[in-house]
Design a protein around this motif. Sequence first.
Motif: not given
Length: 213
Positions: A102-103, A106-113, A140-143
Motif C-alpha cells: 500500500l505504501h 501511494l508512491q506510484q500515485l504521486g500527488s494524487d495520494a 511501514h511508513n504509513m503513519q
Amino acid sequence: MSWRLASRLSVITLAVIVVILITVIQHNRATPSSPSSSSSGTSTSASGLQGTDLNGTPAPNFQLTDQYGKTVSLAQFRGKPVVVTFLYTHCPDVCPLTAEHLHTTLQQLGSDAKNVAILAVSTDPKRDTTAEALKFSTEHNMQDYWHFLTGTQQQLSPIWSSYSIYAQQQQQKVNHSSALYVIDKKGNERVYMGDDFDPAQMAGNLKQLLKEN
C-alpha cells in the motif's frame, strides 16, 4: 472373437465416445469464458478496474479509533476513493507485506495520494491498541498515510461480518480473511483484491476512480 461380439463392442465404444463428446460440449457451454486478466492473474471488471467486480454495492459504514486516537468513519471520506483492508499489528507475514504494498501504491500515485484514503481495520481487538497501531504504521511508513482502526470485539465483529471477513485468534496468531475493498467516491464497493495485489494495479484503480464524478 465372433463378428457379433465385435459388432456389439464397436457399438458400445461408439456410444461411449458420443457420451463423452456431449458431456464436453455441455461443460464448455455451461462454463463462462474466463475474464481477461493481467500477468499476475487479477481479473478485469466490466468497468475496467483490476479485481473482482463487486457491482457497486454500497459499502457498509463503520466508525472506529485510529492510530492517533481520533474517531474515524468510512462515511467521512465521501468524495474520495477508499481502500478498506483488514490487518493486525502482530502479524508475522501477510499484513506487513500488505502495508508495504500500500505504501508503494501511494508512491506510484504521486500527488494524487492525498486524494485517496486507506483504512486498515484491526482483526485483533485484544492486542491492537492505539499505541501498537501507531508503532505498526510507523514501521511501514504509513503513519500519516492511512488510518489503522482499532476497537473492541463488540465494535469490530459487526464490521467483519458486513465485509465477509473471518477473524479468529489462535494462540499468538490471528487467522483472518485477506481482503482489500476498493470503494468509489460515492461510497460504493467497486472491486475486491486479494493480499497478492500488484501496487501498480491498485494505483491504476485509484487513478481511474479519481477521474469519475
